[in-house]
Design a protein around this motif. Structure first.
Motif, PDB file in Angstrom:
ATOM      1  N   SER A   1      41.188  38.806  43.646  1.00 56.18           N
ATOM      2  CA  SER A   1      41.225  39.341  45.008  1.00 56.18           C
ATOM      3  C   SER A   1      41.723  40.786  45.023  1.00 56.18           C
ATOM      4  O   SER A   1      41.145  41.647  45.702  1.00 56.18           O
ATOM      5  CB  SER A   1      42.134  38.463  45.862  1.00 56.18           C
ATOM      6  OG  SER A   1      42.283  39.016  47.140  1.00 56.18           O
TER       7      SER A   1
ATOM      8  N   ARG B   1      36.469  47.829  46.538  1.00 52.94           N
ATOM      9  CA  ARG B   1      36.033  48.028  47.930  1.00 52.94           C
ATOM     10  C   ARG B   1      36.649  49.290  48.538  1.00 52.94           C
ATOM     11  O   ARG B   1      36.028  49.955  49.376  1.00 52.94           O
ATOM     12  CB  ARG B   1      36.435  46.806  48.767  1.00 52.94           C
ATOM     13  CG  ARG B   1      35.968  46.858  50.217  1.00 52.94           C
ATOM     14  CD  ARG B   1      36.223  45.535  50.911  1.00 52.94           C
ATOM     15  NE  ARG B   1      35.858  45.584  52.312  1.00 52.94           N
ATOM     16  CZ  ARG B   1      36.699  45.924  53.305  1.00 52.94           C
ATOM     17  NH1 ARG B   1      37.968  46.226  53.025  1.00 52.94           N
ATOM     18  NH2 ARG B   1      36.281  45.934  54.557  1.00 52.94           N
TER      19      ARG B   1
ATOM     20  N   TYR C   1      37.315  33.620  39.203  1.00 52.17           N
ATOM     21  CA  TYR C   1      37.381  33.883  40.637  1.00 52.17           C
ATOM     22  C   TYR C   1      36.876  35.272  41.025  1.00 52.17           C
ATOM     23  O   TYR C   1      36.630  35.536  42.210  1.00 52.17           O
ATOM     24  CB  TYR C   1      38.819  33.707  41.142  1.00 52.17           C
ATOM     25  CG  TYR C   1      39.284  32.270  41.099  1.00 52.17           C
ATOM     26  CD1 TYR C   1      38.750  31.319  41.968  1.00 52.17           C
ATOM     27  CD2 TYR C   1      40.225  31.846  40.165  1.00 52.17           C
ATOM     28  CE1 TYR C   1      39.152  29.984  41.910  1.00 52.17           C
ATOM     29  CE2 TYR C   1      40.641  30.526  40.105  1.00 52.17           C
ATOM     30  CZ  TYR C   1      40.096  29.594  40.973  1.00 52.17           C
ATOM     31  OH  TYR C   1      40.488  28.287  40.917  1.00 52.17           O
TER      32      TYR C   1
ATOM     33  N   ALA D   1      33.345  35.588  43.093  1.00 56.84           N
ATOM     34  CA  ALA D   1      33.449  35.162  44.498  1.00 56.84           C
ATOM     35  C   ALA D   1      34.172  36.212  45.335  1.00 56.84           C
ATOM     36  O   ALA D   1      33.778  36.491  46.482  1.00 56.84           O
ATOM     37  CB  ALA D   1      34.185  33.825  44.578  1.00 56.84           C
ATOM     38  N   GLU D   2      35.223  36.812  44.760  1.00 64.27           N
ATOM     39  CA  GLU D   2      35.993  37.818  45.500  1.00 64.27           C
ATOM     40  C   GLU D   2      35.169  39.077  45.737  1.00 64.27           C
ATOM     41  O   GLU D   2      35.267  39.709  46.794  1.00 64.27           O
ATOM     42  CB  GLU D   2      37.268  38.168  44.728  1.00 64.27           C
ATOM     43  CG  GLU D   2      38.270  37.025  44.631  1.00 64.27           C
ATOM     44  CD  GLU D   2      38.804  36.597  45.993  1.00 64.27           C
ATOM     45  OE1 GLU D   2      38.766  37.408  46.942  1.00 64.27           O
ATOM     46  OE2 GLU D   2      39.249  35.440  46.121  1.00 64.27           O
TER      47      GLU D   2
ATOM     48  N   ARG E   1      32.293  38.404  48.254  1.00 66.85           N
ATOM     49  CA  ARG E   1      32.811  38.151  49.607  1.00 66.85           C
ATOM     50  C   ARG E   1      32.567  39.354  50.518  1.00 66.85           C
ATOM     51  O   ARG E   1      32.457  39.206  51.743  1.00 66.85           O
ATOM     52  CB  ARG E   1      34.301  37.832  49.516  1.00 66.85           C
ATOM     53  CG  ARG E   1      34.952  37.367  50.804  1.00 66.85           C
ATOM     54  CD  ARG E   1      36.260  36.651  50.502  1.00 66.85           C
ATOM     55  NE  ARG E   1      37.227  37.514  49.859  1.00 66.85           N
ATOM     56  CZ  ARG E   1      38.131  38.256  50.520  1.00 66.85           C
ATOM     57  NH1 ARG E   1      38.153  38.229  51.850  1.00 66.85           N
ATOM     58  NH2 ARG E   1      39.009  38.985  49.878  1.00 66.85           N
ATOM     59  N   TYR E   2      32.488  40.539  49.885  1.00 61.52           N
ATOM     60  CA  TYR E   2      32.239  41.767  50.647  1.00 61.52           C
ATOM     61  C   TYR E   2      30.743  42.091  50.647  1.00 61.52           C
ATOM     62  O   TYR E   2      30.097  42.128  49.604  1.00 61.52           O
ATOM     63  CB  TYR E   2      33.004  42.947  50.038  1.00 61.52           C
ATOM     64  CG  TYR E   2      34.500  42.747  50.019  1.00 61.52           C
ATOM     65  CD1 TYR E   2      35.259  42.842  51.191  1.00 61.52           C
ATOM     66  CD2 TYR E   2      35.162  42.470  48.821  1.00 61.52           C
ATOM     67  CE1 TYR E   2      36.640  42.667  51.169  1.00 61.52           C
ATOM     68  CE2 TYR E   2      36.544  42.293  48.790  1.00 61.52           C
ATOM     69  CZ  TYR E   2      37.271  42.390  49.974  1.00 61.52           C
ATOM     70  OH  TYR E   2      38.636  42.209  49.942  1.00 61.52           O
ATOM     71  N   ARG E   3      30.206  42.335  51.824  1.00 61.23           N
ATOM     72  CA  ARG E   3      28.782  42.657  51.930  1.00 61.23           C
ATOM     73  C   ARG E   3      28.437  43.996  51.287  1.00 61.23           C
ATOM     74  O   ARG E   3      27.277  44.239  50.949  1.00 61.23           O
ATOM     75  CB  ARG E   3      28.374  42.683  53.405  1.00 61.23           C
ATOM     76  CG  ARG E   3      28.419  41.315  54.071  1.00 61.23           C
ATOM     77  CD  ARG E   3      27.919  41.398  55.494  1.00 61.23           C
ATOM     78  NE  ARG E   3      27.922  40.088  56.144  1.00 61.23           N
ATOM     79  CZ  ARG E   3      27.532  39.887  57.396  1.00 61.23           C
ATOM     80  NH1 ARG E   3      27.094  40.916  58.135  1.00 61.23           N
ATOM     81  NH2 ARG E   3      27.560  38.670  57.913  1.00 61.23           N
TER      82      ARG E   3
END
Length: 477
Positions: A221, A228, A262, A265-266, A269-271
């Motif tokens: 995460s 990001r 993980y 997936a993290e 999760r952001y477009r």
């Protein structure tokens, strides 16, 4: 939208045994089979097999949205075939998903690009042939040994037909520029250049398990959040790692496998984030500028240059002596010599001779079979000396070497004949000994039977003599 490019290097050399001066000319086998097999099986158990299994699960889970890329050297493939065929099978399963790209490499993980273009091309083509044979697709993106790149090397790679190439986003090359864009070769703009984001890559490769690091513990995460938060204009984040990062450099106990599990997936999760392979990135993104690299760079050590392999006189001498043999090797057809030539070229042998023992000392000690760089140099030069003698015999270049090669052949033939005659002589002697033992046994048995017979025939005669009584004589009066 930013594309995350996950790339892993897979390589293990054939390590040499302790090869002494007195072995030169007498023993032509150079390799430590026990060490090579034990190290490869250890890494297979700790890294290759569990990480491949995890990646396969992730690819299936995210149905094509999660993608990775590999470059696997030819000598690593040979070790898989010898010691751990199940590892090769697991890579084939990844290839079958269509979400894994296999890049071009130098077959022997060598520095030949710094010496000779023809030999460089031959080695790259051999590797591409192998990748196509194993995984069903010919590489279109190239990754040179240890990400070594220069303008000239990039131009050579472009002439081979590759669309893109990976290298290090070194500070002294980029200056104020960001590695998070697509660049091109300055001499041949058709070759796209993907630059490693060394900070984010090294956060995983080197700092992940360091409890003294201010960002420890690193989670999927947190890492996805860092990506990001990068400038919105930046288009790609290239994470280039040694595959041994998972389970070897960073042990299982550090949580490295949980991090990898993980992370997709993290990120997804952001477009604004997605995964992509190098060839997809080269096809989709526009080049922002040429990258000028007049002197070779690499991803090794803090300097990001060639000093890890060519930084001292020992390394330079070994490197020059090795490639002085290129003219003869181009005429060599002996399969065993060609195989040993590949193993001799592995850059690891030069890496073991490195005398940089400061901030990068621990890295250079990893899987190093030698106690000192000087021991590595002496051992390598002994092996190279014997190899040169064999090459001179196979490909003589002058009258003296031809005469010597002829004499060597005659001696070898005579030795072979002597050994054969000795074996025949020993066989004849063995047969004679067996025959003599057999005859002696038969003779002994006959003698014993005769003695028993003689002893038996004497007994009645003596008894008869004992039973004879004297005659009675009448007394005359």
């Amino acid at each position: 939208m930013k594309t995350v490019c996950l790339y892993f290097q897979v390589h293990q050399p054939f390590r040499f045994r302790r090869y002494r001066f007195f072995d030169i000319g007498n023993d032509h086998y150079y390799f430590d089979d026990y060490t090579n097999e034990s190290i490869l099986n250890k890494i297979a158990t700790n890294c290759y097999l569990p990480t491949n299994e995890l990646l396969l699960r992730l690819i299936e889970k995210f149905k094509g949205k999660f993608k990775v890329s590999f470059s696997i050297t030819g000598v690593a493939i040979e070790q898989f075939k010898l010691y751990a065929p199940e590892v090769l099978e697991s890579f084939k399963k990844l290839a079958d998903t269509g979400c894994v790209e296999f890049l071009g490499e130098t077959y022997a993980h060598s520095l030949v690009a710094l010496k000779d273009e023809a030999a460089f091309r031959q080695q790259v083509m051999s590797h591409s042939d192998l990748m196509e044979e194993l995984f069903g697709k010919r590489p279109v993106v190239f990754r040179n040994t240890e990400l070594i790149y220069s303008d000239q090397i990039g131009e050579m790679v472009a002439r081979m037909g590759f669309k893109a190439m990976l290298t290090e986003g070194a500070k002294h090359v980029l200056g104020w520029k960001s590695p998070n864009f697509l660049y091109c070769n300055v001499l041949n703009p058709r070759l796209k250049v993907l630059l490693k984001n060394f900070k984010l890559s090294d956060d995983i490769a080197f700092r992940f398990g360091n409890k003294e690091w201010s960002e420890w513990p690193l989670t999927g995460s947190k890492f996805a959040g860092w990506i990001r938060q990068l400038d919105r204009k930046e288009e790609v984040v290239n994470l280039f790692l040694d595959y041994e990062t998972f389970g070897e450099h960073q042990r299982k106990e550090t949580g490295i496998f949980e991090f990898l599990e993980y992370l997709p997936a993290e990120i997804l999760r952001y477009r604004s984030l997605k995964f992509g392979t190098p060839s997809e990135i080269a096809a989709e993104l526009q080049v922002v500028a040429p990258v000028k690299v007049p002197n070779p760079v690499s991803w090794a050590d803090e300097e990001r240059d060639l000093t890890a392999w060519l930084g001292n006189e020992m390394q330079q001498e070994a490197f020059d002596k090795l490639y002085d043999l290129l003219p003869k090797m181009s005429r060599c057809t002996d399969s065993k010599l060609l195989q040993d030539w590949n193993y001799l070229q592995c850059s690891d042998h030069l890496y073991y001779m490195c005398t940089k023992f400061f901030s990068d000392g621990d890295v250079h000690a990893y899987f190093n079979p030698y106690e000192t760089p000087y021991e590595a140099f002496i051992n390598y030069m002994n092996v190279l000396s014997d190899f040169s003698l064999r090459l001179n015999a196979a490909v003589p270049s002058n009258s003296e070497q031809k005469e010597l090669a002829g004499l060597t052949t005659i001696l070898e033939e005579k030795d072979s004949k002597i050994k054969k005659l000795e074996e025949e002589l020993n066989l004849i002697r063995s047969r004679k000994r067996k025959s003599k033992v057999k005859k002696d046994g038969v003779k002994k048995r006959k003698t014993t039977a005769k003695d028993v017979s003689a002893s038996t025939s004497e007994k009645p005669e003596s008894k008869a003599k004992k039973e004879v009584k004297p005659k009675k004589v009448n007394k005359v009066t």
